[in-house]
Design a protein around this motif. Structure first.
Motif, PDB file in Angstrom:
ATOM      1  N   ARG A   1     -34.900  -8.202 -21.131  1.00  0.00           N
ATOM      2  CA  ARG A   1     -35.747  -8.262 -22.332  1.00  0.00           C
ATOM      3  C   ARG A   1     -34.955  -8.213 -23.638  1.00  0.00           C
ATOM      4  O   ARG A   1     -35.507  -7.956 -24.704  1.00  0.00           O
ATOM      5  N   ASP A   2     -33.666  -8.456 -23.562  1.00  0.00           N
ATOM      6  CA  ASP A   2     -32.844  -8.458 -24.775  1.00  0.00           C
ATOM      7  C   ASP A   2     -33.117  -9.677 -25.659  1.00  0.00           C
ATOM      8  O   ASP A   2     -32.843  -9.644 -26.866  1.00  0.00           O
ATOM      9  N   TYR A   3     -33.665 -10.751 -25.076  1.00  0.00           N
ATOM     10  CA  TYR A   3     -33.986 -11.948 -25.862  1.00  0.00           C
ATOM     11  C   TYR A   3     -34.931 -11.599 -26.995  1.00  0.00           C
ATOM     12  O   TYR A   3     -34.726 -12.000 -28.147  1.00  0.00           O
ATOM     13  N   TRP A   4     -35.983 -10.833 -26.725  1.00  0.00           N
ATOM     14  CA  TRP A   4     -36.987 -10.488 -27.733  1.00  0.00           C
ATOM     15  C   TRP A   4     -36.420  -9.539 -28.769  1.00  0.00           C
ATOM     16  O   TRP A   4     -36.703  -9.670 -29.973  1.00  0.00           O
ATOM     17  N   LYS A   5     -35.604  -8.587 -28.309  1.00  0.00           N
ATOM     18  CA  LYS A   5     -34.987  -7.640 -29.245  1.00  0.00           C
ATOM     19  C   LYS A   5     -34.061  -8.365 -30.222  1.00  0.00           C
ATOM     20  O   LYS A   5     -34.023  -8.061 -31.414  1.00  0.00           O
TER      21      LYS A   5
END
Length: 387
Positions: free
Chosen positions: A225-229
């Motif tokens: 979920r690092d893409y959204w962060k």
């Protein structure tokens, strides 16, 4: 290392090859809008382009024998004869420039070549002509005779390849249908790539491996979920598409982060640009009006690579030149956004009207493809020299 670029268009492949470290002896293009773009960027001293000798001419007018000691020949013969959206005339289409690309290989005798075209060339309908192209590139000196049909020539080439004389091939040729997103482009652009290495460099090489994957993007978005962060946006509750859902299932089943880099998305490519308006505050970044969605014409999603840009000014029939938001509202990509999706730098200007600029960008190859494949070819040639 010295190179020659044919059928350059507005310079996507040429720029990628230059970024890989090759110095172009000549850039050849016939289309006046594309040549205007190249010359304007040369005049503006854009990196790499400022050093290019640009020739506006028909490739059929050139005598390539005047070019000596060339390391790489690259280019994209016009793809319309083999395009799914075209008339499907293939070798019967007067725009078919494969004979000229093969003549260039024969007369220049580069150490290597990289030639690209549409994936449609790999359709079963063109299987015979694909074999014909490959054998001609393998044995460029076995020329078509006066009055000989290409099918008769293909038969003769096959007989030659199976004979003892066929052991003396000039090039080893590998072709693949690739997705540009797998090589670092923020666009799902499918192309046919031909790589030829002079036989003096041996058989110990393979087609350059992909650097990016949809599985890695699925992991980044839905597992790590690092893409959204990274983008400071609200996380989507599920996959953006059926194919992404399938990719997510594969990575979850393996429970291992993929080795490749994540596919680049539209958001990765253009999120730092301001919202476009009717006023051009960033070069080429103004809003063209009239976009609308309907069945099978829905635009590209922010959080996936874009659909393949099309040379038509409206991108029919799939809405390829449009962007859709989370409420499925659509607008056209601006010229600057399309240039970003093809990985041209922001100081690179696409000349001409909206229609002319869209046509040039819709015919281009993302620069990362040429840079990665060109870099792999350069390393191979250099390693064989040092060895």
């Amino acid at each position: 290392m010295r190179s020659v670029e044919l059928f350059a268009g507005c310079g996507g492949l040429a720029l990628g090859i230059a970024r890989a470290g090759f110095a172009h002896d000549i850039i050849v293009e016939r289309d006046s809008d594309s040549v205007t773009t190249l010359r304007e960027n040369k005049m503006r001293q854009i990196a790499h382009v400022r050093d290019w000798p640009i020739a506006q001419c028909d490739t059929r007018e050139l005598d390539f024998r005047k070019l000596g000691n060339i390391d790489l020949l690259s280019g994209g013969p016009p793809c319309q004869p083999f395009s799914i959206g075209g008339l499907h005339l293939g070798p019967r289409d007067p725009r078919n420039m494969w004979p000229e690309a093969i003549r260039a290989v024969r007369e220049i005798r580069p150490k290597a070549f990289i030639l690209e075209n549409v994936r449609g060339l790999f359709r079963p309908a063109f299987a015979g002509y694909l074999a014909y192209i490959t054998l001609q590139l393998t044995y460029p000196d076995a020329k078509l005779r006066d009055g000989e049909s290409w099918k008769s020539h293909l038969t003769r080439l096959r007989q030659h390849a199976e004979s003892r004389a066929g052991q003396d091939a000039a090039y080893r040729v590998i072709s693949r249908a690739i997705n540009a997103a797998d090589y670092g482009a923020p666009q799902k652009r499918h192309r046919a790539i031909f790589i030829g290495m002079a036989t003096q460099y041996g058989d110990d090489w393979s087609f350059p491996a992909a650097t990016h994957s949809q599985e890695a993007l699925a992991w980044s978005k839905h597992v790590a979920r690092d893409y959204w962060k990274r983008h400071h946006v609200r996380r989507m509750s599920g996959p953006a598409s059926v194919s992404e859902g399938q990719a997510l299932k594969r990575v979850v089943a393996r429970n291992k982060k993929p080795d490749e880099h994540p596919w680049l998305t539209v958001r990765d490519a253009i999120s730092d640009l301001p919202t476009p308006t009717k006023t051009e505050k960033v070069a080429g970044h103004w809003q063209h009006p009239g976009a609308r969605a309907y069945d099978n014409h829905t635009g590209s999603h922010h959080d996936e690579p874009a659909k393949a840009l099309k040379a038509g000014d409206h991108g029919v029939p799939g809405g390829e030149n449009m962007l859709a938001d989370r409420q499925n509202r659509v607008r056209y990509f601006t010229i600057r956004e399309m240039a970003r999706l093809q990985q041209f730098p922001d100081d690179f200007i696409i000349s001409g009207s909206w229609k002319a600029a869209t046509r040039q960008l819709g015919n281009a190859l993302p620069t990362s493809v040429g840079q990665h494949i060109g870099g792999a070819v350069m390393k191979l040639v250099q390693s064989k020299r040092s060895g």
